[in-house]
Enzyme design. Structure first.
Site, PDB file in Angstrom:
ATOM      1  N   ARG A 122      -7.918  -4.855   0.574  1.00  0.00           N
ATOM      2  CA  ARG A 122      -7.178  -5.064   1.831  1.00  0.00           C
ATOM      3  C   ARG A 122      -6.863  -6.545   2.104  1.00  0.00           C
ATOM      4  O   ARG A 122      -5.768  -6.898   2.533  1.00  0.00           O
ATOM      5  CB  ARG A 122      -8.026  -4.503   2.984  1.00  0.00           C
ATOM      6  CG  ARG A 122      -7.583  -4.868   4.394  1.00  0.00           C
ATOM      7  CD  ARG A 122      -8.544  -4.235   5.394  1.00  0.00           C
ATOM      8  NE  ARG A 122      -8.397  -4.700   6.752  1.00  0.00           N
ATOM      9  CZ  ARG A 122      -7.705  -4.041   7.701  1.00  0.00           C
ATOM     10  NH1 ARG A 122      -7.076  -2.924   7.415  1.00  0.00           N
ATOM     11  NH2 ARG A 122      -7.651  -4.504   8.928  1.00  0.00           N
ATOM     12  N   GLU A 266       2.548   1.943  11.879  1.00  0.00           N
ATOM     13  CA  GLU A 266       1.625   2.521  10.909  1.00  0.00           C
ATOM     14  C   GLU A 266       2.401   3.696  10.322  1.00  0.00           C
ATOM     15  O   GLU A 266       2.596   4.714  10.978  1.00  0.00           O
ATOM     16  CB  GLU A 266       0.324   2.996  11.581  1.00  0.00           C
ATOM     17  CG  GLU A 266      -0.493   1.894  12.256  1.00  0.00           C
ATOM     18  CD  GLU A 266      -1.236   0.964  11.293  1.00  0.00           C
ATOM     19  OE1 GLU A 266      -1.372   1.323  10.107  1.00  0.00           O
ATOM     20  OE2 GLU A 266      -1.661  -0.122  11.739  1.00  0.00           O
TER      21      GLU A 266
END
Ligand code: 0X9
Ligand code: ZN
Length: 304
Positions: A122, A266
């Site tokens: 990430r 998202e």
């Protein structure tokens, strides 16, 4: 195969960006805004009619390395915008008045790491004060209530905020570029996955921003446009109450710098494949998201 019907590695994205700017010089140009920690050039593609466009919209993709659908969307957006300019009436109108500053991959070193070593990485790839732990969460490194609610100062964790606001070279470069373009930028949009949400500020406080009614209205309309294609369900609202409290994130920072239409997507899916969204879903995801982004941009060109 066409662009973005499969995921592209960093080298391919660079070649794609340069070929667009060479083939369509009146509609596309490249700016290098800085370098990643490992020294790779950070590229922004400016898409729009450079003669007439006065307003700017910033599209930030690939801040989180493993969220591959995000860079895929930025590539789709730029390719599709150029392909349909002069053909599609609405896209022509948009590019005649708006320059889209498209950053296809913000976290380049992390993105490469997900291709070579760890698919679910990430953070960026810079060292931390703890020898064995690498990486700052770039979406916690902005100067927006940096050490506020939910602040994570543990270098080994996924949400590590870094040693100081803008301690990551990627964020220093990006914020400098945004500040240089503040006059023209009307919107800042950050693309993540997954969960199918359209978010707006704030993440660092439960308080809502001054223009939250406008933001809600724009988000509602964008989600409606998105859903019109395949009936994909999206939820919208402030980061804090819609997903979770998060300080130091990009859209809170851009909002507080004065970019009053700051949004975070998202993208797909709802958790079935999560970060490992199959290539088969790239095209429908990009097509529906395109409708939402066009909807937001159209709203902006009709106002100051
Ligand atoms: O935690 C985050 O940074 C975001 N969620 S993610 O799973 N993609 O890491 C949420 C923060 C705000 N979201 C957007 N700006 N899209
Ligand atoms: Zn993310």
């Amino acid at each position: 195969k066409k662009v973005s019907t499969r995921y592209r590695e960093w080298k391919e994205i660079v070649m794609w960006a340069y070929s667009i700017s060479l083939n369509y010089p009146s509609l596309a140009s490249i700016v290098q805004i800085g370098n990643s920690y490992e020294g790779r050039p950070m590229l922004v593609l400016k898409i729009g009619n450079h003669k007439s466009a006065k307003k700017g919209v910033f599209l930030e993709c690939g801040i989180h390395a493993r969220e591959w659908i995000s860079p895929a969307f930025c590539q789709w957006f730029a390719t599709e915008a150029i392909r349909t300019y002069g053909k599609d009436k609405e896209m022509t109108r948009l590019l005649d008045s708006v320059i889209f500053h498209v950053l296809p991959v913000l976290n380049i070193d992390g993105y490469i790491w997900t291709w070579t070593n760890d698919r679910i990485w990430r953070k960026n790839r810079a060292p931390t004060p703890v020898d064995k732990c690498i990486g700052t969460d770039l979406n916690r490194n902005f100067n927006a209530s940096w050490n506020g609610i939910g602040f994570d100062d543990e270098p080994c964790s996924e949400g590590y905020a870094g040693t100081a606001p803008e301690s990551a070279p990627e964020i220093k470069a990006l914020t400098a570029y945004i500040r240089e373009n503040l006059q023209s930028l009307k919107s800042y949009i950050s693309f993540h996955s997954f969960s199918q949400l359209l978010l707006y500020p704030y993440g660092y406080t439960e308080e809502v921003p001054p223009n939250h009614e406008k933001l809600e209205q724009v988000a509602k309309s964008a989600v409606k446009a998105l859903s019109s294609l395949y009936n994909t369900t999206y939820t919208y609202g402030p980061i804090y109450t819609t997903i979770y409290p998060a300080c130091g994130s990009s859209i809170d920072w851009s909002y507080d710098e004065g970019i009053k239409y700051s949004f975070g997507f998202e993208l797909r899916d709802e958790g079935q494949y999560a970060f490992l969204l199959p290539e088969h879903d790239i095209e429908p995801t990009c097509k529906e998201t395109m409708l939402a982004v066009r909807n937001i941009a159209s709203y902006l060109i009709d106002r100051d």
